[in-house]
Scaffold this motif. Structure first.
Motif, PDB file in Angstrom:
ATOM      1  N   PHE A   5       2.018   3.748  -6.517  1.00  0.00           N
ATOM      2  CA  PHE A   5       2.327   5.137  -6.214  1.00  0.00           C
ATOM      3  C   PHE A   5       3.203   5.199  -4.979  1.00  0.00           C
ATOM      4  O   PHE A   5       2.918   4.541  -3.972  1.00  0.00           O
ATOM      5  N   ILE A   6       4.288   5.982  -5.059  1.00  0.00           N
ATOM      6  CA  ILE A   6       5.218   6.083  -3.928  1.00  0.00           C
ATOM      7  C   ILE A   6       5.269   7.485  -3.328  1.00  0.00           C
ATOM      8  O   ILE A   6       5.790   7.671  -2.235  1.00  0.00           O
ATOM      9  N   ALA A   7       4.736   8.485  -4.056  1.00  0.00           N
ATOM     10  CA  ALA A   7       4.741   9.863  -3.548  1.00  0.00           C
ATOM     11  C   ALA A   7       3.644  10.645  -4.253  1.00  0.00           C
ATOM     12  O   ALA A   7       3.163  10.244  -5.317  1.00  0.00           O
ATOM     13  N   VAL A   8       3.250  11.761  -3.634  1.00  0.00           N
ATOM     14  CA  VAL A   8       2.192  12.594  -4.201  1.00  0.00           C
ATOM     15  C   VAL A   8       2.606  14.060  -4.187  1.00  0.00           C
ATOM     16  O   VAL A   8       3.472  14.470  -3.420  1.00  0.00           O
ATOM     17  N   GLN A   9       1.963  14.817  -5.058  1.00  0.00           N
ATOM     18  CA  GLN A   9       2.108  16.266  -5.072  1.00  0.00           C
ATOM     19  C   GLN A   9       0.729  16.840  -4.760  1.00  0.00           C
ATOM     20  O   GLN A   9      -0.274  16.348  -5.291  1.00  0.00           O
ATOM     21  N   LYS A  10       0.689  17.842  -3.884  1.00  0.00           N
ATOM     22  CA  LYS A  10      -0.601  18.420  -3.483  1.00  0.00           C
ATOM     23  C   LYS A  10      -0.636  19.905  -3.784  1.00  0.00           C
ATOM     24  O   LYS A  10       0.399  20.566  -3.807  1.00  0.00           O
ATOM     25  N   ASN A  11      -1.856  20.416  -3.963  1.00  0.00           N
ATOM     26  CA  ASN A  11      -2.017  21.859  -4.159  1.00  0.00           C
ATOM     27  C   ASN A  11      -2.166  22.538  -2.798  1.00  0.00           C
ATOM     28  O   ASN A  11      -2.091  21.899  -1.748  1.00  0.00           O
ATOM     29  N   GLY A  12      -2.393  23.834  -2.801  1.00  0.00           N
ATOM     30  CA  GLY A  12      -2.501  24.596  -1.564  1.00  0.00           C
ATOM     31  C   GLY A  12      -3.654  24.171  -0.668  1.00  0.00           C
ATOM     32  O   GLY A  12      -3.636  24.406   0.538  1.00  0.00           O
ATOM     33  N   ASP A  13      -4.670  23.517  -1.251  1.00  0.00           N
ATOM     34  CA  ASP A  13      -5.816  23.040  -0.474  1.00  0.00           C
ATOM     35  C   ASP A  13      -5.589  21.641   0.088  1.00  0.00           C
ATOM     36  O   ASP A  13      -6.456  21.100   0.764  1.00  0.00           O
ATOM     37  N   GLY A  14      -4.437  21.045  -0.245  1.00  0.00           N
ATOM     38  CA  GLY A  14      -4.156  19.688   0.222  1.00  0.00           C
ATOM     39  C   GLY A  14      -4.704  18.600  -0.677  1.00  0.00           C
ATOM     40  O   GLY A  14      -4.661  17.424  -0.337  1.00  0.00           O
ATOM     41  N   LEU A  27       2.946  11.379 -12.908  1.00  0.00           N
ATOM     42  CA  LEU A  27       1.673  11.407 -13.614  1.00  0.00           C
ATOM     43  C   LEU A  27       0.779  12.487 -13.024  1.00  0.00           C
ATOM     44  O   LEU A  27       0.555  12.511 -11.812  1.00  0.00           O
ATOM     45  N   GLN A  28       0.276  13.373 -13.877  1.00  0.00           N
ATOM     46  CA  GLN A  28      -0.732  14.320 -13.430  1.00  0.00           C
ATOM     47  C   GLN A  28      -2.000  13.517 -13.106  1.00  0.00           C
ATOM     48  O   GLN A  28      -2.169  12.388 -13.569  1.00  0.00           O
ATOM     49  N   TYR A  29      -2.890  14.096 -12.312  1.00  0.00           N
ATOM     50  CA  TYR A  29      -4.040  13.347 -11.817  1.00  0.00           C
ATOM     51  C   TYR A  29      -4.816  12.669 -12.944  1.00  0.00           C
ATOM     52  O   TYR A  29      -5.149  11.487 -12.840  1.00  0.00           O
ATOM     53  N   ASP A  30      -5.093  13.396 -14.042  1.00  0.00           N
ATOM     54  CA  ASP A  30      -5.858  12.810 -15.145  1.00  0.00           C
ATOM     55  C   ASP A  30      -5.123  11.635 -15.787  1.00  0.00           C
ATOM     56  O   ASP A  30      -5.736  10.632 -16.151  1.00  0.00           O
ATOM     57  N   GLN A  31      -3.798  11.768 -15.930  1.00  0.00           N
ATOM     58  CA  GLN A  31      -2.999  10.662 -16.475  1.00  0.00           C
ATOM     59  C   GLN A  31      -3.059   9.462 -15.532  1.00  0.00           C
ATOM     60  O   GLN A  31      -3.180   8.314 -15.968  1.00  0.00           O
ATOM     61  N   ILE A  56      -9.224   8.768  -7.462  1.00  0.00           N
ATOM     62  CA  ILE A  56      -8.366   7.624  -7.149  1.00  0.00           C
ATOM     63  C   ILE A  56      -8.332   7.465  -5.637  1.00  0.00           C
ATOM     64  O   ILE A  56      -8.189   8.442  -4.904  1.00  0.00           O
ATOM     65  N   ARG A  57      -8.449   6.233  -5.186  1.00  0.00           N
ATOM     66  CA  ARG A  57      -8.284   5.964  -3.754  1.00  0.00           C
ATOM     67  C   ARG A  57      -7.532   4.657  -3.588  1.00  0.00           C
ATOM     68  O   ARG A  57      -7.545   3.786  -4.462  1.00  0.00           O
ATOM     69  N   GLY A  58      -6.888   4.541  -2.439  1.00  0.00           N
ATOM     70  CA  GLY A  58      -6.176   3.316  -2.133  1.00  0.00           C
ATOM     71  C   GLY A  58      -7.144   2.189  -1.853  1.00  0.00           C
ATOM     72  O   GLY A  58      -8.255   2.417  -1.371  1.00  0.00           O
ATOM     73  N   ASP A  59      -6.740   0.964  -2.184  1.00  0.00           N
ATOM     74  CA  ASP A  59      -7.563  -0.196  -1.861  1.00  0.00           C
ATOM     75  C   ASP A  59      -7.689  -0.308  -0.347  1.00  0.00           C
ATOM     76  O   ASP A  59      -6.714  -0.118   0.378  1.00  0.00           O
ATOM     77  N   ALA A  60      -8.870  -0.637   0.131  1.00  0.00           N
ATOM     78  CA  ALA A  60      -9.106  -0.790   1.568  1.00  0.00           C
ATOM     79  C   ALA A  60      -8.373  -2.034   2.057  1.00  0.00           C
ATOM     80  O   ALA A  60      -8.670  -3.140   1.632  1.00  0.00           O
ATOM     81  N   ASP A  61      -7.378  -1.813   2.910  1.00  0.00           N
ATOM     82  CA  ASP A  61      -6.640  -2.954   3.451  1.00  0.00           C
ATOM     83  C   ASP A  61      -6.441  -2.820   4.955  1.00  0.00           C
ATOM     84  O   ASP A  61      -5.724  -3.614   5.566  1.00  0.00           O
TER      85      ASP A  61
END
Length: 74
Positions: A5-14, A27-31, A56-61
């Protein structure tokens, strides 16, 4: 080669609602959940929250700069 993932789209709540991949797919979140579960996306994993939903969360690094919330918007 697996995407990431290189970018994200967020709703009004973040909350993240969509992801852009390194190949340019949106990709929509479910996809995105399905793609991560299938092993097609690297650097992230799926976990079950206290509410019973999956997220979904990033791997802990130890690197906060690649946290999903830190990715640029699109």
């Amino acid at each position: 080669m697996r995407e990431n993932f290189i970018a994200v789209q967020k709703n009004g709540d973040g909350d993240i609602t969509a992801f852009k991949t390194s190949s340019g797919r949106v990709l929509q979140y479910d996809q995105a959940l399905q793609e991560v579960r299938s092993g097609n996306i690297e650097g992230v994993n799926v976990f079950k929250g206290r509410d019973g939903d999956f997220y979904i969360r990033g791997d802990a690094d130890g690197d906060p700069t690649n946290n999903l919330d830190q990715l640029p918007g699109f």
